[in-house]
Design an enzyme around this catalytic site. Structure first.
Site, PDB file in Angstrom:
ATOM      1  CB  SER A 139      -8.014   3.595   3.200  1.00 27.07           C
ATOM      2  OG  SER A 139      -7.146   2.934   4.097  1.00 27.07           O
ATOM      3  CB  SER A 196      -8.298   0.789   6.067  1.00 28.48           C
ATOM      4  OG  SER A 196      -8.977   2.006   6.061  1.00 28.48           O
ATOM      5  CE  LYS A 198      -3.840   1.925   2.792  1.00 27.70           C
ATOM      6  NZ  LYS A 198      -4.616   1.741   4.041  1.00 27.70           N
TER       7      LYS A 198
END
Lengths: 95, 488
Positions: free
Chosen positions: B151, B175, B76
């Site tokens: 997210s 997330s 990420k």
């Protein structure tokens, strides 16, 4: 809980956030909605409840007072918008 | 090659069926073909990946390979990667080249894992749909008109579309788990403090935790083995031995006590999602587990509490973005205040600004007790609910998200409705407990079937049990093996 235009401007100033005048009504609405959601908290009686600051009962660890960081000024300043002689440059502050 | 599990890849590399160079190239080619339609990556690091793959093959030839040497992954874009852009999904960090590796990245490098790229994400991890990213929304591979969740939506979409064997994510209020559910993959948020936060761009420091996003619990266990562990660079890292998370995957579930919080099955839960979750839980019963209804009476306070604690911490953490030391700076600042205000005003997106403002308000003079202190007290009550539950049960199960993936744009103008996407995941972060989402089944969507996630919550540091419970389900179901159409 609802906020007004002045509240949004004051909060934005405290946070040093520039916001466009055209966006203020949207923030008034959204932030009031969010505070409305948060308002549910006040219905709960919490006197005597110890505030939980951290998920684990961790104590701050101490380490030996030794130099562990090396000087990487140039490398770290490579990301800075404006640098001169190893200093970060900003607009003049003192007349 | 792209349908192999981590164990199969490890085996194939060890027996010389293929090299890391071949494997890594195959994934880069898939990314080249498929990423444009998904927008799941902010950076593709092909050169770094091939160099690392070559090094991994050399390490193997020298007889020094570990189980994951040569298996590529995606981070990420919240994890700092030395010499590579680390944007956190924000314009304010669009020009930021990280000068060091996050501990998680350093550990994966040491394990010999080549980096394929950096995954798209909601800006500063604030969002549940990936629509707040400066780089545009990620599309859900099951239906590209819907969101992947957030997210960690880029990581989830990449794993679901088989564009990476595995990825890292972070979870502050859901997330990892919510996008895992919406994309039909397996995601694990470990206990707070289990994985180092060093080099992860901070959002809400008392809640943030990194974890693996994978195709199966077994794959996730392999990556957690690498990610977990004490780190002196993170003051909240826990000094506790890391078990081999693959060691207990095969324990049977006879007598496992599963708690079902009645609050997680009530109003707000989509009926079809509820049916899929119920069926998954009944399957556990057939596998020998015992079901018990429990109550988490304060769970309705999780979202309000979170939306004080997280913004308060974010407003403090994000004060470092000042246009002076790194990141975006506005053109021609008139004075220092103008520099701060315009750099931040132009650099941050709308959702990040909303949260900074809520946090600033909650922490401002006269409001601290009514908001932040009150929220910390409620956090204690929410946490105590779980403590009581875990005196009676081994794990807690319920839905991960109230609905399947929603249409792009459906909730973008209404922050509060977006916040409710995390209604079942937030309490776990407030308490600091580990939680997982695994594919539980599918419901009919507009374009075809859409995945549903089953959430499994464990007691502190009980990741081994969560992975065991998830793996046993995956031995007797094949939901986790389904691949979205067009990505087979």
């Amino acid at each position: 809980m609802s906020l007004g235009k002045e509240d949004i401007e004051k909060i934005a100033h405290l946070a040093r956030l520039g916001i466009n005048d055209a966006d203020v009504p949207g923030y008034v609405r959204n932030l009031s909605d969010i505070l409305g959601l948060v308002e549910q908290m006040s219905a709960v009686e919490t006197s005597g409840v110890t505030p939980m600051a951290h998920p684990l009962d961790a104590r701050q660890r101490l380490r030996a007072d030794e130099v562990t960081e090396i000087n990487q000024r140039e490398q770290l300043q490579a990301n800075a918008p404006q640098v001169e002689a190893g200093l970060f440059l900003v607009p003049q502050v003192i007349e | 090659m792209h349908n192999k599990s981590i164990a199969e890849l490890s085996q194939g590399l060890a027996s010389g069926d293929f090299s890391s160079i071949e494997l890594t190239r195959a994934y880069l080619e898939r990314i080249e073909t498929h990423n444009a339609g998904l927008n799941a990556l902010i950076s593709v690091t092909a050169e770094e990946a091939m160099a690392a793959a070559q090094l991994a093959d050399q390490t193997r030839q020298a007889g020094n390979a570990g189980p994951l040497t040569g298996v590529p992954l995606v981070y990420k874009d919240i994890f700092c990667t030395d010499g590579v852009k680390t944007s956190c999904g924000s314009k304010i960090l669009d020009n930021f080249i990280a000068p060091y590796d996050a501990t998680v990245v350093a550990k994966c490098k040491t394990a010999g894992m080549p980096m394929l790229g950096k995954a798209n994400m909601d800006e500063f991890a604030m969002g549940s749909s990936n629509e707040t990213s400066f780089y545009g929304p990620v599309k859900n591979p099951w239906d590209t008109e819907t969101v992947p969740g957030g997210s960690s939506g880029g990581s989830a979409a990449l794993v679901a579309a088989r564009l990476t064997p595995i990825a890292t994510g972070t979870d502050t209020g859901g997330s990892i788990r919510q996008p895992a559910a919406l994309c039909g993959i397996t995601g694990l948020k470990p206990t707070y403090g289990r994985v180092s936060r060093y080099g992860m761009v901070a959002f809400a420091s008392s809640l943030d935790q990194a974890g693996p996003m994978a195709r199966s619990a077994e794959d996730a266990a392999w990556l957690l083995n690498v990610m977990a562990g004490f780190d002196e660079h993170d003051s909240t890292s826990v000094e506790r031995e890391v078990p081999d998370y693959t060691a207990h995957l095969n324990t049977d579930l006879q007598g496992l006590k599963i708690g079902l919080p009645k609050e997680y099955f009530g109003e707000g839960l989509d009926a079809e999602v509820g049916r899929v979750v119920d069926a998954a839980i009944r399957q556990y019963q057939q596998m020998g587990a015992e079901l018990m209804e429990i109550s988490l009476p304060n769970s309705h306070l999780s979202v309000p509490t979170y939306y004080v604690v997280a913004p308060a911490e974010c407003s403090s953490n994000l004060s470092r973005f000042d246009g002076v030391r790194f990141g975006y700076r506005c053109e021609d600042p008139q004075d220092l205040e103008d520099l701060y205000k315009r750099s931040r005003g132009e650099g941050f997106g709308a959702e990040v600004k909303r949260r900074i403002m809520i946090g600033t308000y909650a922490l401002s003079a006269g409001y601290y007790d009514a908001y932040y202190l009150k929220a910390q007290q409620l956090r204690q009550l929410i946490s105590d609910d779980f403590k009581r539950a875990f005196e009676k049960v081994d794990v807690i199960m319920g839905p991960t998200a109230p609905d399947v993936a929603f249409k792009l744009g459906a909730k973008a103008s209404d922050p509060v409705s977006m916040y409710l996407s995390d209604i079942y995941t937030i309490a776990t972060n407030l308490a600091g407990l580990p939680g997982m989402s695994i594919p539980a089944g599918f419901v009919a969507g507009n374009k075809g079937d859409m995945p549903v996630g089953l959430q499994i919550i464990g007691n502190y540091f009980d990741e081994s049990r969560l992975l065991n419970v998830a793996h046993q389900f995956q031995l007797s179901t094949n939901w986790h093996q389904r691949v979205p159409e067009g990505f087979e």
